[in-house]
Design a protein around this motif. Structure first.
Motif, short mmCIF file in Angstrom:
data_model
loop_
_atom_site.label_atom_id
_atom_site.label_comp_id
_atom_site.label_asym_id
_atom_site.label_seq_id
_atom_site.Cartn_x
_atom_site.Cartn_y
_atom_site.Cartn_z
N ILE A 138 -6.82 82.09 -1.59
CA ILE A 138 -6.61 82.00 -0.15
C ILE A 138 -7.86 81.34 0.44
CG2 ILE A 138 -6.22 83.20 2.02
CD1 ILE A 138 -4.98 85.51 0.38
N ILE A 139 -7.65 80.24 1.13
CA ILE A 139 -8.74 79.53 1.80
C ILE A 139 -8.40 79.46 3.28
CG2 ILE A 139 -9.93 77.31 2.04
CD1 ILE A 139 -9.22 76.81 -0.95
N VAL A 140 -9.34 79.90 4.13
CA VAL A 140 -9.15 79.80 5.58
C VAL A 140 -10.36 79.05 6.14
CG1 VAL A 140 -8.78 81.03 7.75
CG2 VAL A 140 -7.92 82.01 5.61
N SER A 141 -10.09 77.95 6.83
CA SER A 141 -11.14 77.11 7.41
C SER A 141 -10.83 76.81 8.86
CB SER A 141 -11.24 75.78 6.65
OG SER A 141 -11.52 75.99 5.29
N SER A 142 -11.89 76.68 9.65
CA SER A 142 -11.69 76.36 11.06
C SER A 142 -11.49 74.85 11.25
CB SER A 142 -12.88 76.83 11.90
OG SER A 142 -14.05 76.11 11.57
N VAL A 143 -10.65 74.53 12.22
CA VAL A 143 -10.39 73.14 12.62
C VAL A 143 -10.31 73.10 14.14
CG1 VAL A 143 -9.18 72.45 10.49
CG2 VAL A 143 -7.88 73.41 12.39
N HIS A 144 -10.31 71.90 14.69
CA HIS A 144 -10.17 71.74 16.13
C HIS A 144 -8.78 72.19 16.58
CE1 HIS A 144 -13.97 69.70 16.54
NE2 HIS A 144 -13.64 68.87 15.55
N THR A 145 -8.70 72.67 17.79
CA THR A 145 -7.42 73.07 18.36
C THR A 145 -6.44 71.91 18.26
OG1 THR A 145 -8.56 74.55 19.88
CG2 THR A 145 -6.30 73.96 20.45
N GLY A 146 -5.23 72.20 17.87
CA GLY A 146 -4.21 71.17 17.72
C GLY A 146 -4.08 70.63 16.31
N GLU A 147 -5.02 71.00 15.42
CA GLU A 147 -4.97 70.54 14.03
C GLU A 147 -4.58 71.66 13.07
OE1 GLU A 147 -8.65 68.65 12.93
OE2 GLU A 147 -8.69 67.43 14.74
N SER A 148 -4.16 72.80 13.60
CA SER A 148 -3.83 73.95 12.75
C SER A 148 -2.65 73.64 11.84
CB SER A 148 -3.50 75.16 13.61
OG SER A 148 -4.60 75.54 14.38
N ARG A 149 -2.75 74.11 10.59
CA ARG A 149 -1.66 73.92 9.64
C ARG A 149 -1.84 74.89 8.48
NH1 ARG A 149 -5.37 70.18 8.50
NH2 ARG A 149 -5.87 69.68 6.33
N LEU A 150 -0.76 75.03 7.74
CA LEU A 150 -0.74 75.86 6.54
C LEU A 150 -0.27 75.00 5.38
CD1 LEU A 150 -0.55 78.56 4.88
CD2 LEU A 150 1.78 78.75 5.78
N GLU A 151 -0.99 75.06 4.28
CA GLU A 151 -0.57 74.39 3.06
C GLU A 151 -0.36 75.46 1.99
OE1 GLU A 151 -3.66 71.59 2.08
OE2 GLU A 151 -3.19 70.31 3.80
N VAL A 152 0.79 75.42 1.34
CA VAL A 152 1.11 76.36 0.27
C VAL A 152 1.14 75.58 -1.03
CG1 VAL A 152 2.81 78.00 -0.63
CG2 VAL A 152 2.48 77.80 1.85
N TYR A 153 0.40 76.07 -2.02
CA TYR A 153 0.34 75.44 -3.33
C TYR A 153 1.00 76.39 -4.34
CZ TYR A 153 -2.96 72.20 -1.29
OH TYR A 153 -3.53 71.24 -0.49
N VAL A 154 1.91 75.86 -5.11
CA VAL A 154 2.62 76.66 -6.11
C VAL A 154 2.48 75.96 -7.45
CG1 VAL A 154 4.84 77.63 -6.80
CG2 VAL A 154 4.29 77.41 -4.37
N ARG A 155 2.03 76.72 -8.43
CA ARG A 155 1.91 76.16 -9.77
C ARG A 155 2.20 77.25 -10.79
NH1 ARG A 155 -2.77 77.64 -12.23
NH2 ARG A 155 -4.40 78.41 -10.91
N PRO A 156 2.63 76.86 -11.96
CA PRO A 156 2.84 77.84 -13.02
C PRO A 156 1.49 78.43 -13.43
CG PRO A 156 3.89 75.76 -13.57
CD PRO A 156 3.04 75.51 -12.37
N SER A 157 1.50 79.69 -13.81
CA SER A 157 0.26 80.30 -14.31
C SER A 157 0.52 80.88 -15.69
CB SER A 157 -0.25 81.37 -13.35
OG SER A 157 0.68 82.41 -13.24
N GLY A 158 -0.53 81.28 -16.34
CA GLY A 158 -0.37 81.83 -17.69
C GLY A 158 -0.02 80.75 -18.68
N ASN A 159 0.90 81.06 -19.59
CA ASN A 159 1.26 80.16 -20.68
C ASN A 159 2.44 79.27 -20.35
OD1 ASN A 159 -0.74 81.20 -22.31
ND2 ASN A 159 0.57 82.86 -23.03
N THR A 160 2.86 79.21 -19.10
CA THR A 160 4.03 78.41 -18.76
C THR A 160 3.67 76.93 -18.67
OG1 THR A 160 3.62 78.77 -16.42
CG2 THR A 160 5.16 80.28 -17.51
N ASN A 161 4.65 76.09 -18.76
CA ASN A 161 4.47 74.65 -18.73
C ASN A 161 3.99 74.22 -17.35
OD1 ASN A 161 4.63 71.90 -18.88
ND2 ASN A 161 6.76 71.84 -19.55
N SER A 162 2.87 73.51 -17.28
CA SER A 162 2.31 73.11 -15.99
C SER A 162 2.87 71.78 -15.49
CB SER A 162 0.78 73.01 -16.09
OG SER A 162 0.43 72.02 -17.03
#
Length: 175
Positions: free
Chosen positions: A50-74
């Motif tokens: 989880i990364i939370v960073s400040s930005v100027h008003t009006g630039e707020s956004r959320l990015e979700v990253y999904v990747r396999p973990s463990g021994n699964t195929n990346s």
């Protein structure tokens, strides 16, 4: 003619390889928070950062990253990741009463062989408080004022340019 066909085939494979979804660099989902008044972030995930960073008003956004973990195929496509996410996880995102809520948790029929790492990069105005929790990833906070409370069971904590009350805990990472 044969060398030309071989070259053409090589070029096609190169283009296809570059067009593949990169789970490490490409967000699975980007959601603009422009026009939303946010003064608090609640974020919880079962195995990502989880990364939370400040930005100027009006630039707020959320990015979700999904990747396999463990021994699964990346090398899964975005569609394959979407299918695994829908089958095995509940991902909820909403803004209610100026609070951004982001949660990803395994469903009851969770299959550990299909485990995913779900991480967030959250960009919000400077004057925001947080309550963050991840069971296996790192937490990073930059440029925020307000009350910050965050916990990870196995990741590191990174803080930079915070003002206000800061309460962070890790069970197994660096600070």
């Amino acid at each position: 003619m044969k060398p030309f066909l071989s070259l053409l085939l090589l070029v096609n494979f190169s283009i296809a390889a570059q067009a593949q979804f990169n789970t490490e660099k490409d967000p699975y989902l980007t959601q603009s928070l422009k026009g939303k008044s946010i003064n608090k972030v609640n974020a919880r995930t079962a195995g990502g950062n989880i990364i939370v960073s400040s930005v100027h008003t009006g630039e707020s956004r959320l990015e979700v990253y999904v990747r396999p973990s463990g021994n699964t195929n990346s090398r899964l496509s975005k569609d394959e990741l979407r299918q695994k996410l829908e089958e095995d996880y509940d991902l909820k995102i909403n803004v209610t009463n100026q609070v951004l809520n982001v949660t990803a948790k395994p469903k009851g029929n969770f299959n550990w062989k299909r485990q995913l790492s779900i991480s967030y990069k959250i960009y919000v105005p400077q004057n925001v408080s947080t309550t963050l929790n991840t069971s296996g990833g790192s937490i990073s906070l930059t440029g925020l004022t307000g009350s910050q409370e965050f916990t990870t069971s196995g990741g590191s904590l990174h803080i930079d340019q915070l003002k206000g009350e800061v309460n962070g805990r890790t069970s197994g990472g660096s600070i």
